[in-house]
Design an enzyme around this catalytic site. Structure first.
Site, PDB file in Angstrom:
ATOM      1  N   ASP A 229     -15.111  31.521-130.194  1.00  0.00           N
ATOM      2  CA  ASP A 229     -14.580  31.342-131.538  1.00  0.00           C
ATOM      3  C   ASP A 229     -13.052  31.461-131.515  1.00  0.00           C
ATOM      4  O   ASP A 229     -12.498  32.370-130.887  1.00  0.00           O
ATOM      5  CB  ASP A 229     -15.184  32.417-132.453  1.00  0.00           C
ATOM      6  CG  ASP A 229     -14.636  32.369-133.858  1.00  0.00           C
ATOM      7  OD1 ASP A 229     -14.876  31.364-134.555  1.00  0.00           O
ATOM      8  OD2 ASP A 229     -13.958  33.340-134.260  1.00  0.00           O
TER       9      ASP A 229
ATOM     10  N   GLU B 207     -13.652  26.734-129.099  1.00  0.00           N
ATOM     11  CA  GLU B 207     -13.246  26.217-130.406  1.00  0.00           C
ATOM     12  C   GLU B 207     -11.725  26.157-130.322  1.00  0.00           C
ATOM     13  O   GLU B 207     -11.054  27.197-130.409  1.00  0.00           O
ATOM     14  CB  GLU B 207     -13.689  27.142-131.534  1.00  0.00           C
ATOM     15  CG  GLU B 207     -13.322  26.590-132.902  1.00  0.00           C
ATOM     16  CD  GLU B 207     -13.657  27.540-134.043  1.00  0.00           C
ATOM     17  OE1 GLU B 207     -13.991  27.043-135.138  1.00  0.00           O
ATOM     18  OE2 GLU B 207     -13.581  28.771-133.860  1.00  0.00           O
TER      19      GLU B 207
END
Length: 724
Positions: free
Chosen positions: A343, A379
């Site tokens: 993330d 990401e």
């Protein structure tokens, strides 16, 4: 009793069958106390007097799995200098393998008084902060083998452990919403029928619902608020007990592996649940604030925030980097997971101020013999300056390709000037990855993900509808590149419903037949809706859970999706390991590996690519010119295909390229009707609409005409080659 000296490594609580070794890093601590708690919450404290390399450690005989514990750290408290030790705050072990329950919000969890933030709060937080648990490391893995499927053969399914199964009718009620529920045969069978090869689980590291959401009666449903990087989240366990979640998680991984499905974890190493300078003291803040968190230079009372959540982990500190790497290795070696999706990965590259793809973290991953061998997905952005880094991660990494998502959405909703961009995205985004020596599978392609509209909502709403979040519509993206097809939200207009169904098929087929690694959002194959909410991070309810009753209502969509996944699996030309060259691969090849055509059947010119309102195109994929070798070192040869895209409102008559490319073509996919054909065991093309078997697909001669419906995709398979 005094603890035995024990050892400084491994960090955390390590049970050896006789007793448990406890070890905690803190450079700033003057003294560390290990606190054990019984079932009634009675506390017994032990001073960890042995210190080696700033690791405080000790060994307790006859302390084993299920034991509740925490730490109290004595040291300097001066927030203006970034020092926040307070022995009145019970602290979660950063290396805890299991955690007992969620936070019970109380003022004692904070280092300051609510009515006077400058005044120190010495209330004892025990009983409100979660307990760390000694975990049982022993588990019978049997013959478990990690599938280790190559990237180019991978189809990812992004799923939420609870949301996936909490409403599943065939999962026993006691197992719904748990790791065991996800491993239930009914769920595994669904994944197998769909054809996915990996599940990417939203965060399962122990996380916290923050104080603000709790006050609104909401929860941190997605889980991007980690407090324990080694502990599987306890509320996802059917038998949490005192550490049962560890065994249950391993059982889930084992069951999925037996079905040939990999397990990828969405991990949040960029920030923790302790938030900004006004956040609670739960763990690392009270252990060694300066070491674990990136503080503002010159104003160390405050935290650097590249994530929008209040703090950022300090990847400049070797002990923080060790925490991250130890966690990654633990999940691979002990929990048998197959990869990670990071993330806001750009935050991990901020060793200094700017994003640096050569930062220490990436060096550590590159040379690590364990972590470097699993799937690594970034990401590739954060919220800091220069944080958007799509295409800029090191060669070992793959990336969520946000440009694929945006371009494909724009193309199918009819936005102008997208042809060239669209062509690049569906062929693997070589403009982003090829210069780094990466392959098409560096691109993790997706049209929808947990963050944003579901597939059904993408074609049903022009605007977000986030009223349930209680933030007056300020949350969630405003630019969704969505199109409601003529009505906002639910409608009974059959024309609009038909168009929406067609658009869903267009998006699914484009995703699955593009070069790169496709990722499907859980429930999209069932027509899942969040009623226009594009930021359901706090909605732990029917709004975000998968409604399995939709399977029967949308059986055709499920069958279509499964059939296109199967088409991808059958044909290497849709999942090449190398980029298209646009020319013959070897001498003697009559045709290039790829060719682009106008609807008239003419090869595209520069002027055609620059046409601002071009919305239709054909692409030829040459299955006899794949520069790949199979496991035996033999050349990969496949069928050849012609993909006909029409994003116009009206039908378009396209002219199939002349006989040089093929004398006869069979229509194997038509998104306008939902037809998908594939080869049976005997090599016969079978398929149809929603499982209805049709004898043979329609055929088109070379240089023949084909009507491609408005806003639809048709895929042709070459059945006869031209021999001149």
């Amino acid at each position: 009793m005094r603890p035995w000296p024990g050892t400084p490594y491994p960090l955390g609580a390590t049970y050896d069958g006789v007793g448990t070794n406890f070890a905690l890093f803190s450079e700033v601590a003057e003294r560390v106390e290990l606190c054990l708690f019984d079932a009634e919450g009675k506390e017994t404290r032990y001073a960890l007097e042995e210190v080696d390399g700033f690791v405080h450690h000790g060994y307790l005989l006859n302390v084993g799995p299920g034991q509740r514990y925490g730490f109290r750290v004595h040291g300097p408290y001066d927030p203006k200098r970034g020092l926040r030790c307070n022995p009145n705050k019970l602290l979660i072990d950063p290396y805890a393998k299991a955690v007992s329950h969620g936070v019970k919000w109380d003022e004692s969890l904070f280092g300051y008084q609510f009515d006077n933030p400058d005044e120190r709060n010495d209330d004892d937080s025990a009983g409100h902060v979660p307990y760390s648990l000694v975990a049982n490391p022993f588990f019978d893995w049997g013959n478990d083998r990690q599938p280790k499927r190559p990237y180019n053969e991978t189809v990812i399914y992004e799923a939420h452990v609870k949301g996936m199964t909490v409403h599943h009718p065939f999962v026993p009620e006691a197992l719904r919403g748990t790791y065991a529920g996800l491993a239930h045969p009914a769920v595994v069978e669904h994944l197998q029928k769909l054809g996915v090869t990996a599940v990417e689980l939203l965060p399962v590291h122990q996380f916290v619902t923050d104080h603000g959401l709790d006050g609104k009666g909401l929860t941190n449903y997605w889980g991007y608020n980690t407090i324990g990087y080694f502990a599987p989240h306890d509320s996802y366990s059917a038998m949490p007990g005192e550490g049962g979640q560890v065994q249950e998680f391993k059982g889930m991984v084992k069951a999925l592996h037996e079905a040939g499905i990999e397990v990828i974890l969405d991990v949040v190493y960029n920030h923790t649940a302790e938030g900004n300078h006004l956040g609670p003291t739960l763990s690392m803040r009270g252990i060694d604030n300066e070491a674990y968190y990136r503080l503002v230079e010159g104003e160390p009372e405050y935290y650097m925030d590249y994530t929008g959540t209040g703090n950022s982990l300090n990847v400049r500190n070797p002990h923080t980097l060790q925490l991250i790497m130890d966690s990654l290795r633990y999940w691979v070696t002990e929990m048998h997971v197959d990869g990670f999706r990071f993330d806001l990965a750009s935050a991990l590259a901020r060793e200094f101020y700017d994003v640096d793809r050569l930062s220490t973290f990436f060096d550590l991953v590159q040379q690590d013999p364990i972590v470097s061998q699993v799937k690594l997905i970034a990401e590739p952005w954060d919220v800091g300056p220069g944080g958007y880094q799509v295409g800029n991660f090191p060669p070992l990494w793959t990336e969520w390709n946000g440009q694929f998502r945006d371009t494909v959405r724009d193309f199918w909703r009819g936005e102008p000037s997208t042809l060239g961009e669209f062509a690049s995205r569906i062929t693997g985004s070589s403009d982003l990855y090829q210069d780094d020596g990466r392959r098409p599978f560096a691109s993790i392609n997706f049209v929808t993900a947990h963050d944003g509209f579901t597939l059904r909502d993408l074609v049903s709403y022009n605007e977000k509808h986030n009223e349930a979040n209680g933030e007056d519509g300020r949350d969630g993206a405003d630019d969704n590149r969505s199109w409601n097809c003529g009505a906002e939200g639910p409608t009974e207009d059959e024309k609009i419903l038909d168009l929406r169904a067609r658009q869903r098929r267009n998006l699914i087929a484009t995703l699955l037949l593009s070069q790169g690694v496709p990722m499907i959002l859980h429930g999209d194959e069932l027509g899942r809706t969040q009623q226009g909410n594009n930021n359901a991070y706090c909605q732990d309810n029917e709004l975000s859970w998968v409604d399995w009753s939709q399977l029967e209502h949308n059986r055709e969509l499920f069958e279509f999706t499964s059939a296109v996944v199967d088409l991808r699996h059958q044909h290497p030309v849709f999942r090449r390991r190398r980029f298209f060259a646009g020319r013959p691969i070897r001498r003697g090849d009559e045709l290039r590996d790829i060719a682009w055509f106008t609807p008239a059947g003419d090869e595209m010119t520069d002027q055609d690519w620059e046409a601002g309102f071009g919305r239709s195109i054909m692409v030829f994929l040459n299955g006899t010119a794949i520069p790949d070798l199979d496991a035996r070192g033999e050349r990969v040869v496949d069928d050849s295909f012609l993909l006909c895209f029409n994003a116009h409102d009206d039908d378009i008559t396209m002219t199939v390229p002349d006989g040089e490319y093929g004398d006869e073509w069979a229509i194997v996919l038509d998104s306008a009707t939902g037809e998908v054909f594939h080869r049976s065991v005997g090599g016969v093309l079978v398929g149809g609409v929603a499982g209805d078997q049709l004898a043979t697909p329609r055929t088109i001669p070379g240089h023949g005409e084909l009507v491609v419906g408005g806003r639809s995709l048709t895929v042709l398979l070459r059945t006869k080659e031209h021999y001149g």
